[in-house]
Design a protein around this motif. Structure first.
Motif, PDB file in Angstrom:
ATOM      1  N   GLY A  39       1.971   7.416  -6.199  1.00 34.58           N
ATOM      2  CA  GLY A  39       0.450   7.906  -6.746  1.00 34.58           C
ATOM      3  C   GLY A  39      -1.144   7.293  -6.717  1.00 34.58           C
ATOM      4  O   GLY A  39      -1.394   7.976  -7.868  1.00 34.58           O
ATOM      5  N   GLY A  40      -0.894   5.921  -6.635  1.00 32.26           N
ATOM      6  CA  GLY A  40      -1.867   4.966  -6.850  1.00 32.26           C
ATOM      7  C   GLY A  40      -1.476   3.326  -7.282  1.00 32.26           C
ATOM      8  O   GLY A  40      -2.117   3.149  -7.473  1.00 32.26           O
ATOM      9  N   ASN A  74       0.861  -0.946   0.436  1.00 28.21           N
ATOM     10  CA  ASN A  74      -0.280  -0.200  -0.408  1.00 28.21           C
ATOM     11  C   ASN A  74       0.520   1.462   0.056  1.00 28.21           C
ATOM     12  O   ASN A  74       0.470   2.535  -0.449  1.00 28.21           O
ATOM     13  CB  ASN A  74      -0.703   0.038   1.090  1.00 28.21           C
ATOM     14  CG  ASN A  74      -2.201  -1.468   1.064  1.00 28.21           C
ATOM     15  OD1 ASN A  74      -2.376  -1.922  -0.038  1.00 28.21           O
ATOM     16  ND2 ASN A  74      -2.298  -1.350   2.085  1.00 28.21           N
ATOM     17  N   LYS A  75       1.569   1.034   0.824  1.00 29.02           N
ATOM     18  CA  LYS A  75       2.394   2.396   0.716  1.00 29.02           C
ATOM     19  C   LYS A  75       3.702   2.466  -0.560  1.00 29.02           C
ATOM     20  O   LYS A  75       3.485   3.751  -0.979  1.00 29.02           O
ATOM     21  CB  LYS A  75       3.865   1.636   1.430  1.00 29.02           C
ATOM     22  CG  LYS A  75       3.336   2.357   3.754  1.00 29.02           C
ATOM     23  CD  LYS A  75       3.483   3.585   3.567  1.00 29.02           C
ATOM     24  CE  LYS A  75       3.399   4.252   5.213  1.00 29.02           C
ATOM     25  NZ  LYS A  75       3.720   4.213   6.360  1.00 29.02           N
ATOM     26  N   LEU A  76       3.513   1.799  -0.858  1.00 28.00           N
ATOM     27  CA  LEU A  76       4.766   1.648  -2.412  1.00 28.00           C
ATOM     28  C   LEU A  76       3.312   2.289  -3.395  1.00 28.00           C
ATOM     29  O   LEU A  76       3.774   3.413  -4.335  1.00 28.00           O
ATOM     30  CB  LEU A  76       5.105   0.696  -2.773  1.00 28.00           C
ATOM     31  CG  LEU A  76       6.198   0.537  -3.987  1.00 28.00           C
ATOM     32  CD1 LEU A  76       6.908   1.553  -4.160  1.00 28.00           C
ATOM     33  CD2 LEU A  76       6.310  -0.942  -4.789  1.00 28.00           C
ATOM     34  N   GLY A  78       3.951   9.417 -16.409  1.00 26.94           N
ATOM     35  CA  GLY A  78       2.583   9.664 -16.481  1.00 26.94           C
ATOM     36  C   GLY A  78       1.349  10.091 -14.989  1.00 26.94           C
ATOM     37  O   GLY A  78       0.107   9.781 -15.253  1.00 26.94           O
ATOM     38  N   SER A  79       2.615  10.883 -13.800  1.00 28.26           N
ATOM     39  CA  SER A  79       1.619  10.259 -13.007  1.00 28.26           C
ATOM     40  C   SER A  79       2.899  11.249 -11.823  1.00 28.26           C
ATOM     41  O   SER A  79       4.355  11.020 -11.580  1.00 28.26           O
ATOM     42  CB  SER A  79       1.551   8.495 -12.142  1.00 28.26           C
ATOM     43  OG  SER A  79       1.626   9.113 -10.918  1.00 28.26           O
ATOM     44  N   ARG A  80       2.086  11.579 -11.335  1.00 34.05           N
ATOM     45  CA  ARG A  80       2.820  11.993  -9.544  1.00 34.05           C
ATOM     46  C   ARG A  80       3.161  11.150  -8.656  1.00 34.05           C
ATOM     47  O   ARG A  80       2.873  10.374  -8.401  1.00 34.05           O
ATOM     48  CB  ARG A  80       1.549  13.048  -9.035  1.00 34.05           C
ATOM     49  CG  ARG A  80       2.869  13.592  -7.876  1.00 34.05           C
ATOM     50  CD  ARG A  80       1.237  13.842  -7.439  1.00 34.05           C
ATOM     51  NE  ARG A  80       0.514  13.023  -7.016  1.00 34.05           N
ATOM     52  CZ  ARG A  80       1.489  12.488  -5.259  1.00 34.05           C
ATOM     53  NH1 ARG A  80       2.522  12.984  -4.614  1.00 34.05           N
ATOM     54  NH2 ARG A  80       0.200  11.531  -5.145  1.00 34.05           N
TER      55      ARG A  80
END
Lengths: 95, 420
Positions: free
Chosen positions: B184-185, B177-179, B368-370
């Motif tokens: 960013g999800g 979950n942390k990773l 493509g992601s924060r």
């Protein structure tokens, strides 16, 4: 013996001529020669795996021997045919 | 005996402009044994394709190059006139040198394909090159291929792979979950993730928990090149991931191979085959560095590009691991080759602090992601991996030279309350 040639050419003519000279003097009963033109009978060439002409095949007596070329080298031709030089009638050749 | 008749010399037009003119109508027509036999064989079965394997076996006995050249030209011209497609094989004396033994074969043929079996870095690599292909366009240069048991010659057209894979916004869990939060999800469903770290930093663990994080309806494929099956299952068990059960349920397939057993091209073909058959949604490759051993940079790069583009086209998440040579900091050659084809890079690094070794994790890039920029602590215990707090007052972790900075009491207190 079977002699394979590809049509009439100076090379095939001289092969036939050379062979005749060597066998000259022997009686017709001593040997049996068939000349095969591979251009007319390619199947016969295929049966005997002929790739180059002229090729002379000594079928009998065994061992079967193949001699490729225009048969101008008398010594090696005789060796190939298992014929001793002095067994032939006629002239003695120098090498 | 039949007396063969004399025939006029028939000429065979070669179609080569100029040559037919100066040679009074072409080369003398094929009145040779070989040609007669070929034509006879074609007529006998009504052939439309002719293979001659090989010219070397036919012409090996001939010393006279002129005879061979004439014969070759005659054969090829005659075959062309007969309207058959013919393929002739010739041996080469050197991999890089004359194209064929008599130095004329390549000129009489319309198309020339060179097959090579080159020794590179103590391993064999087969390549094919289309040297000429009359009347049509073709790709230049050498292309690797392999010979496989049930497929014959299998080309590996790496440089032809187009960058046209679809892109999705669907995210899947990384198994932690942390990773997921750091990324960013979660990972994108059709992305390639590279996990880079020194030996023992937890790469295999991350790959394992990535597989363990698969949803019920997902299928996972694990390519192990470093550890045996038993080792892998035992370790996964130690981290709370039950590979055995997953496999029994048909949700997992583990492929263990020793990297050196076959060449990279064969590996790629085999892997593609397994992927196509199993249709996984997740793939873990542990590790790329093991595959890199004994391969040339070029073939390794081709392998990575071939594999990543194939995985992406299938909309599969791929997690690759790569070993850095130094314990502290540093990058590996592997990364230099593959970082551009990966979408996400996760760094695992040792951090030495006050005589203790701890691990750090950071998301270096995520296309493509924060994503989080912090380097966080990373712990391993019997339940798997745990991503902890960021290293607040340390600099130089990535360079392998961490420096501890005193922080004011007020900030430290604030941090303590934040974490509670």
């Amino acid at each position: 013996m079977k002699l394979f040639i590809a049509g009439r050419s100076p090379r095939s003519d001289s092969a036939v001529e050379n062979l005749r000279q060597i066998l000259a003097g022997s009686s017709e009963d001593d040997f049996e020669l068939t000349v095969i033109d591979v251009l007319e009978n390619p199947q016969l060439a295929e049966d005997d795996f002929i790739l180059a002409t002229p090729t002379l095949i000594k079928v009998a007596p065994t061992p079967i021997r193949r001699i490729i070329g225009d048969l101008s080298d008398r010594t090696s031709l005789l060796r190939g045919l298992d014929i001793r030089e002095n067994a032939l009638p006629g002239e003695h050749t120098t090498t | 005996m039949t007396a063969p008749s004399h025939r006029p010399v028939l000429k065979l037009r070669t179609g080569i402009t100029g040559f037919d003119a100066i040679s009074n109508g072409g080369i003398p027509q094929g009145r040779t044994t070989l040609l007669a036999r070929i034509q006879h064989a074609i007529d006998k079965v009504g052939a439309s394709r002719v293979s001659i394997d090989s010219l070397g076996a036919i012409f090996g006995k001939f010393d006279n190059h002129h005879v061979v050249r004439g014969e070759l030209l005659r054969i090829s011209v005659t075959l062309k006139k007969t309207g058959v497609t013919s393929l002739m094989t010739v041996e080469r004396n050197q991999e890089y040198g004359d194209i064929a033994r008599h130095g004329i074969e390549e000129f009489v043929a319309d198309n020339v394909i060179i097959l090579r079996n080159v020794l590179e870095a103590e391993s064999r690599r087969r390549t094919m090159e289309i040297l000429k292909f009359r009347g049509t366009d073709h790709r230049k240069g050498e292309h690797p291929f392999s010979i496989v048991a049930d497929g014959g010659i299998v080309g590996v057209p790496l440089s032809t792979v187009k960058l046209n894979h679809r892109s999705s916004h669907i995210r899947v869990s990384s198994g932690s979950n942390k990773l997921d939060t750091m990324c960013g999800g979660g990972f994108f469903r059709d992305s390639i993730v590279l996990i880079s770290g020194a030996t023992g930093t937890g790469k295999t663990l991350m790959a394992t928990s990535f597989i363990g994080g698969a949803a019920e309806n997902e299928r996972s494929l694990f390519f192990a090149f470093e550890e045996s099956r038993d080792q892998l299952f035992r370790n996964a068990d130690g981290w709370g991931v039950d590979f055995k059960q997953m496999e029994e349920e048909g949700r997992l397939k583990v492929v263990c191979t020793y990297p050196e057993t076959i060449g990279l091209e064969e590996h790629l073909i085999e892997m593609k085959k397994v992927i196509t058959r199993f249709k996984p949604t997740r793939i873990a490759v542990d590790s790329l560095s093991a595959l890199e051993r004994g391969a040339t940079p070029k073939s390794f790069r081709e392998f990575v590009i071939g594999l990543t583009s194939f995985i992406k086209q299938q909309e599969i998440v791929g997690v690759f691991t790569s070993v850095t040579p130094t314990l502290m900091g540093g990058t590996s050659i592997t990364e230099a080759h593959i970082s551009t084809v990966t979408d996400t890079i996760i760094l695992l690094r040792y951090v030495e602090l006050f005589g203790e070794i701890s691990r750090g994790i950071a998301v270096l890039k995520m296309r493509g992601s924060r994503h989080e920029k912090e380097i966080r602590e990373f712990n391993i215990d019997h339940t798997g991996m745990h991503v902890g707090k960021p290293f607040r007052n340390i600099t130089g972790i990535l360079t392998g030279n961490p420096q501890y900075h005193q922080i004011p009491e007020s900030e430290r207190l604030q941090e303590m309350f934040e974490d509670v």
